[in-house]
Design an enzyme around this catalytic site. Structure first.
Site, short mmCIF file in Angstrom:
data_model
loop_
_atom_site.label_atom_id
_atom_site.label_comp_id
_atom_site.label_asym_id
_atom_site.label_seq_id
_atom_site.Cartn_x
_atom_site.Cartn_y
_atom_site.Cartn_z
N GLY A 40 -13.95 -1.27 -6.51
CA GLY A 40 -15.24 -0.69 -6.13
C GLY A 40 -15.21 0.13 -4.86
O GLY A 40 -16.27 0.44 -4.29
N GLY A 41 -14.02 0.52 -4.37
CA GLY A 41 -13.97 1.37 -3.18
C GLY A 41 -14.73 0.72 -2.03
O GLY A 41 -14.54 -0.46 -1.73
N THR A 91 -4.31 -0.72 -7.16
CA THR A 91 -5.08 0.48 -7.49
C THR A 91 -4.25 1.74 -7.61
O THR A 91 -3.14 1.83 -7.07
CB THR A 91 -6.16 0.71 -6.41
N SER A 94 -7.73 1.07 3.67
CA SER A 94 -8.21 0.62 2.36
C SER A 94 -9.42 -0.29 2.51
O SER A 94 -9.65 -0.87 3.58
CB SER A 94 -7.09 -0.15 1.66
N SER A 95 -10.18 -0.41 1.43
CA SER A 95 -11.27 -1.39 1.38
C SER A 95 -10.90 -2.61 0.55
O SER A 95 -11.70 -3.54 0.43
CB SER A 95 -12.51 -0.76 0.75
N THR A 118 -9.40 0.56 -9.76
CA THR A 118 -8.81 -0.52 -8.97
C THR A 118 -9.02 -1.77 -9.80
O THR A 118 -9.90 -1.82 -10.66
CB THR A 118 -9.49 -0.66 -7.60
N ARG A 167 0.84 -1.19 0.00
CA ARG A 167 0.00 0.00 0.00
C ARG A 167 0.89 1.25 0.00
O ARG A 167 1.97 1.25 0.61
CB ARG A 167 -0.83 -0.05 1.29
N ASN A 184 -6.39 4.30 -6.96
CA ASN A 184 -7.58 4.85 -6.32
C ASN A 184 -8.59 5.27 -7.37
O ASN A 184 -9.38 4.48 -7.83
CB ASN A 184 -7.27 6.01 -5.36
N GLU A 203 -4.12 8.21 -3.70
CA GLU A 203 -4.52 7.37 -2.56
C GLU A 203 -4.66 8.16 -1.27
O GLU A 203 -5.28 7.69 -0.32
CB GLU A 203 -3.48 6.26 -2.38
O1 DON Z 1 -8.01 1.27 -1.23
C1 DON Z 1 -9.19 1.58 -1.38
O2 DON Z 1 -10.08 1.19 -0.68
C2 DON Z 1 -9.55 2.46 -2.56
N1 DON Z 1 -8.45 3.31 -2.89
C3 DON Z 1 -9.97 1.59 -3.68
C4 DON Z 1 -10.45 2.39 -4.84
C5 DON Z 1 -11.30 1.65 -5.73
O3 DON Z 1 -11.64 0.52 -5.55
C6 DON Z 1 -11.75 2.43 -6.91
N2 DON Z 1 -12.70 1.71 -7.65
N3 DON Z 1 -13.83 1.84 -7.58
#
Ligand code: DON
Length: 576
Positions: free
Chosen positions: A479-480, A405, A458-459, A387, A111, A407, A426
């Site tokens: 998908g955040g 990702t 992070s998710s 991502t 990360r 982000n 990020e």
């Molecule tokens: O690490 C994370 O949770 C986010 N930066 C992920 C971003 C992401 O999945 C973007 N897509 N929708």
């Protein structure tokens, strides 16, 4: 007549030679740049599922050449940095869950980190308000990239192919020779044209005079050179020398804070996975700084006694139970989770069965709960589906589950000219200010405040599931904030609701993330009747186009590998 025969006799081999040379030239120039997309594949020797057919084929070639899942994971990520520039990257970061053929599971955290001169209030104005989009656009949004360190470390610890450069070479060829872009990629590039111009004062390969269209050839010369240097000199080519110096000077020009020192100080970290036991399964996911393992564990723990498998996934009571568990888990995420190297997080307590039972004790089977934060928060824009996830199993039974990702789409939009790559944004995953939502509407507290060298929460939830001790599922998604519920849903679809892996990935998705207090769902996930029932229970509904892009591999009892690439994108499964 004699003259003519002699003439033909000499000329024919020449013509043949010329045709062969042309065929070879054409083949190497456009090597495998057009591949028909395969959504579902079955095999026993190896499976690679990624967001792009060219990347999946690169991974498969590595397996065929004697590499293992770790080698393939490295080569695929370099390839995605070329062919999937909106999320594949060398300027971002990621996580890997790895299960070797002996059944040992470990995870690698690469990360991004906050730069050494980052500070807690760096995104606030003099009135203490978050400055709009400053943690998303432009170089100040970038954390220290971790990908190249992570890939180098993956190969060092688990790689089977001795020659590191072999893992970078396919990506170099794709960058130098170019590849034909898909309709989806053309649309993304056109949509981001203005931002590319705004944040880059020099020529970049993603901007041309006419709009991009499907089939256009995209070449990336600077990236090919950067990858060549990485192939020849390893991770040092990225973290030291000319790349570090050019990033440092670019940052100065654009009033950023990234320096040579930041790059020098970066390292990837091996961490223990979070293991959640559910029914017959062990679910292995990322530990902090990913919230994935903890949040999925909390939800599984809360629903365990309430889910009625036989009623299926579109049943109102099952939906209600899952949504309310998600609401509570996301509230805990916002309150307690952050980088454990900087902040004490009560991980064991959060996953404790008694705690989870008490956390769910106020569940009302007839009505929706309420999400309350003292200050009002605005709706998030779940704007992008960037991502990307990679699932790989090799013939020996090693498995890699990787999510990586920048982000947002193409990260902070700043492209580093010397190295030919986009930088991440990020830093937006930190809580810039308690209670103020980020891009994904996620709020945070002290645990996820910015500090120098700290990793943002992070998710991303790369996951590997064992059933009764054997490899069972490899999966993950972009998908955040929706990543955890997406992974959870595919797992439950298989394990609780008896779907095959194709049905499980295809099924419509929904989730609740505490705030905003609403159900976000794909239109085909909830029938009009279910939507009515949920509204009557007090839920607010927010339909969106799509949630997640899952890459999954299901391993059956005969050890046959079933790869499924999400039908929602260009995703592709390559089996062997
Ligand atoms: O690490 C994370 O949770 C986010 N930066 C992920 C971003 C992401 O999945 C973007 N897509 N929708």
């Amino acid at each position: 007549m004699v003259i003519k025969t002699t003439w033909v006799r000499y000329l024919m081999p020449l013509v043949f030679l010329l045709i062969s040379v042309i065929v070879v030239l054409v083949y190497t120039q456009f090597e495998k740049t057009d591949i028909a997309i395969v959504k579902s594949s079955q095999s026993s020797k190896g499976m690679v599922v990624t967001a792009h057919p060219l990347a999946s084929e690169v991974g498969l070639d590595i397996l065929k050449g004697g590499g293992n899942a770790a080698d393939a994971a490295v080569a695929v990520q370099f390839a995605l940095a070329v062919v999937y520039p909106r999320a594949g990257n060398i300027g971002g970061g990621g996580f890997m869950v790895y299960r070797d053929s002996s059944g040992e599971v470990t995870t690698l955290d690469y990360r991004e980190k906050a730069p050494l001169s980052a500070s807690r209030d760096m995104y606030l104005d003099t009135n203490g308000k978050v400055i709009d989009r400053i943690s998303l656009d432009g170089i100040l949004a970038a954390g220290i990239p971790g990908t190249v360190a992570g890939l180098f470390e993956t190969h060092r610890k688990y790689g089977k192919l001795k020659d590191w450069s072999k893992l970078v070479e396919p990506a170099i060829r794709l960058a130098a020779n170019g590849f034909h872009i898909s309709a989806l990629e053309a649309r993304r590039l056109n949509d981001n044209r203005d931002a590319f111009i705004k944040f880059n004062s020099y020529e970049i390969p993603f901007v041309k005079n006419k709009p991009w269209k499907e089939g256009d050839l995209l070449k990336q010369k600077a990236l090919a050179n950067m990858l060549r240097a990485i192939a020849d000199h390893g991770a040092d080519a990225f973290y030291k020398g000319q790349n570090a110096a050019s990033l440092d000077s670019l940052s100065r020009v654009h009033h950023g804070i990234l320096t040579i020192k930041d790059l020098e100080a970066y390292s990837a970290v091996w961490r223990k996975p979070i293991v959640n036991h559910w029914r017959d399964c062990e679910v292995y996911s990322m530990a902090l700084p990913s919230s994935g393992g903890i949040v999925i564990g909390q939800i599984l723990g809360m629903i365990d006694q309430h889910l009625q498998d036989s009623l299926g996934y579109r049943n109102i009571q099952n939906l209600h139970v899952i949504l309310e568990a998600e609401r509570r888990a996301y509230e805990d995420r916002a309150t307690y989770l952050g980088d454990q190297d900087f902040y004490q997080v009560p991980v064991d307590s959060l996953l404790d069965k008694t705690y989870l039972a008490s956390r769910f004790a106020d569940f009302n089977p007839d009505s929706a709960g309420r999400s309350i934060l003292p200050k009002a928060t605005s709706r998030p824009g779940l704007e992008s589906l960037e991502t990307t996830h990679i699932s790989i199993v090799d013939g020996e039974g090693n498995a890699a589950s990787v999510t990586t990702t920048l982000n947002n789409n193409y990260g902070c939009k700043v492209w580093v000219p010397w190295g030919g790559y986009f930088l991440n944004d990020e830093m937006d995953d930190f809580s810039s200010k308690p209670g103020t939502p980020n891009l994904f509407g996620l709020v945070g507290a002290e645990a996820n405040a910015i500090a120098p060298g700290k990793r943002m929460l992070s998710s991303m939830t790369p996951t590997i599931v064992e059933k009764q001790g054997r490899l069972y599922l490899v999966l993950g998604s972009p998908g955040g904030s929706s990543i955890v519920p997406t992974v959870l849903q595919v797992f439950l679809n298989v394990e609780a609701f008896g779907m095959n892996i194709e049905e499980a990935v295809k099924a419509g998705r929904y989730f609740h993330q505490w705030l905003p207090d609403e159900i976000t769902f794909e239109k085909d996930a909830l029938s009009p009747a279910l939507q009515d029932s949920l509204s009557q229970m007090g839920y607010h509904l927010h339909p969106i186009e799509l949630i997640g892009l899952v890459e999954a591999i299901y391993v059956d009892e005969a050890n046959s590998l079933h790869g499924v690439a999400d039908h929602r994108g260009d995703d592709h499964a390559s089996g062997w």
